[in-house]
Design an enzyme around this catalytic site. Sequence first.
Site, PDB file in Angstrom:
ATOM      1  N   HIS A  24      -4.575 -28.280  -3.723  1.00  0.00           N
ATOM      2  CA  HIS A  24      -3.425 -27.917  -2.867  1.00  0.00           C
ATOM      3  C   HIS A  24      -2.910 -29.199  -2.226  1.00  0.00           C
ATOM      4  CE1 HIS A  24      -1.444 -25.038   0.170  1.00  0.00           C
ATOM      5  NE2 HIS A  24      -0.961 -26.255   0.408  1.00  0.00           N
ATOM      6  N   HIS A  49       0.736 -31.592  -1.019  1.00  0.00           N
ATOM      7  CA  HIS A  49       2.183 -31.807  -0.846  1.00  0.00           C
ATOM      8  C   HIS A  49       2.495 -33.278  -1.117  1.00  0.00           C
ATOM      9  CE1 HIS A  49       2.867 -27.870   1.060  1.00  0.00           C
ATOM     10  NE2 HIS A  49       1.621 -28.033   1.485  1.00  0.00           N
ATOM     11  N   LYS A  69       3.394 -20.130  -6.250  1.00  0.00           N
ATOM     12  CA  LYS A  69       3.072 -20.155  -4.824  1.00  0.00           C
ATOM     13  C   LYS A  69       3.838 -19.071  -4.072  1.00  0.00           C
ATOM     14  CE  LYS A  69       1.449 -21.604  -0.925  1.00  0.00           C
ATOM     15  NZ  LYS A  69       0.956 -22.821  -0.352  1.00  0.00           N
ATOM     16  N   HIS A  84      -0.078 -18.385   0.655  1.00  0.00           N
ATOM     17  CA  HIS A  84      -0.125 -18.800   2.069  1.00  0.00           C
ATOM     18  C   HIS A  84      -0.327 -17.517   2.870  1.00  0.00           C
ATOM     19  CE1 HIS A  84       0.998 -21.468   5.546  1.00  0.00           C
ATOM     20  NE2 HIS A  84       1.025 -20.270   6.084  1.00  0.00           N
ATOM     21  N   HIS A  89      -5.938 -22.567   1.833  1.00  0.00           N
ATOM     22  CA  HIS A  89      -6.301 -23.110   3.158  1.00  0.00           C
ATOM     23  C   HIS A  89      -6.750 -22.030   4.154  1.00  0.00           C
ATOM     24  CE1 HIS A  89      -2.161 -21.934   3.842  1.00  0.00           C
ATOM     25  NE2 HIS A  89      -1.652 -23.001   3.301  1.00  0.00           N
ATOM     26  N   ASP A 144      -4.347 -29.690   1.277  1.00  0.00           N
ATOM     27  CA  ASP A 144      -3.093 -29.398   1.999  1.00  0.00           C
ATOM     28  C   ASP A 144      -2.606 -30.651   2.706  1.00  0.00           C
ATOM     29  OD1 ASP A 144      -0.895 -27.954   2.755  1.00  0.00           O
ATOM     30  OD2 ASP A 144      -1.879 -26.891   4.389  1.00  0.00           O
TER      31      ASP A 144
HETATM   32  O1  DOR Z   1       0.605 -27.652   7.814  1.00  0.00           O
HETATM   33  C1  DOR Z   1       1.252 -27.323   6.835  1.00  0.00           C
HETATM   34  N1  DOR Z   1       2.154 -28.156   6.259  1.00  0.00           N
HETATM   35  N2  DOR Z   1       1.082 -26.105   6.338  1.00  0.00           N
HETATM   36  C2  DOR Z   1       1.867 -25.623   5.362  1.00  0.00           C
HETATM   37  O2  DOR Z   1       1.693 -24.498   4.986  1.00  0.00           O
HETATM   38  C3  DOR Z   1       2.986 -26.426   4.817  1.00  0.00           C
HETATM   39  C4  DOR Z   1       2.753 -27.857   5.003  1.00  0.00           C
HETATM   40  C5  DOR Z   1       3.998 -28.670   4.777  1.00  0.00           C
HETATM   41  O3  DOR Z   1       4.670 -28.499   3.749  1.00  0.00           O
HETATM   42  O4  DOR Z   1       4.308 -29.514   5.616  1.00  0.00           O
HETATM   43 ZN    ZN Z   2       0.345 -26.496   1.971  1.00  0.00          ZN
END
Ligand code: DOR
Ligand code: ZN
Length: 347
Positions: free
Chosen positions: A14, A16, A100, A137, A175, A248
């Site tokens: 997971h 970003h 997702k 989520h 998460h 995450d």
């Molecule tokens: O803390 C987070 N940041 N939780 C999420 O679900 C999304 C992520 C983000 O894309 O910044």
């Molecule tokens: Zn995330």
Amino acid sequence: MTQEITLIRPDDWHLHLRDGAMLQGVLPETARHFARAIIMPNLVPPVVTGAQAVAYRERILAALPEGAAFTPLMTLYLTEGTDPADVAAAHDSGLVKAVKFYPAGATTNSHGGVHDVDKVMPVLEKMAEIGLPLCVHGEVTTPEVDIFDREAVFIDTVLDPLRRRLPGLRLVMEHITTEQGVAYARAGGPDLAATITTHHLILNRNHILVGGIKPHYYCLPVAKRERHRLALRQAATSGEARFFLGTDSAPHVDALKEQACGCAGCFTATNTLPLLAHVFEEDAALDRLEAFTSLNGPAFYRLPVNDTHLRLVKHPTPQTWPEKIFTEAGPVTVFNPGFPVFWHVES
Ligand code: DOR
Ligand code: ZN
């Protein structure tokens, strides 16, 4: 005495990475230690179609440092307009490994997500048929529900009814942050798994709020009470196949974290592996770290384990890492656990 541990090279289930200058700045942090990662699709605009996922994958590959061996595993952002045939074709391409599910409004760039599960049932039925996992989520967005209860309420009111309705759906609770999340994942069969982040093994809600508000500890789902953190620690270090690492790691430039309405996300790509070694050693579970970082994830996603390795060494003095990553989009603060860490990735 120097201690060391060799792991099959980890994957991040997971992650970003964003796009453009941010992607360019943060990708090396993950590619340095991880062989593969499940790439979150919450870009602006989101990665909804198979064609968009293929194009995003190309941008990630183009941003990789020279010589890096890293494979992005792509996901699609589920909307109420998602076409089941497009999802099936994306799965057939071999490049898209999951879809997702964001409840609309739950987190960063989730407003295009799902309001009404009924509207996405045809897509979920197709996914159950072809074995494509749904990454969820798990928080309700109902304004009256306390933010610290949103995961537990989601499990009871959305997740469990969905799984009863579509028992064949392969699903990852992303998460998890509560003992309810741990218990629900444990009660499921082999088609249910849960990812756990590095920061949720370290933080409870006091860390965010006591002695002044710490914007770099704010993420979603928000860290809960200590007893929940301990349940997550027990799950992660148990070696059980249903639990694996999804960092995450979620970069936001400091200007967007350190303001009156700060963005959610902890950036842990840089130091996740030393932090995990610290946590697992503290819980006398270093022998189960590899299951969490390198074995359980591929088993759930039905992918081979990596054939390269990563060596962690424990030094007699505290190790350091950059406090910030300086991207062309602006500085991103690296997660600071608030305690000394003696582990270091050597190769
Ligand atoms: O803390 C987070 N940041 N939780 C999420 O679900 C999304 C992520 C983000 O894309 O910044
Ligand atoms: Zn995330």
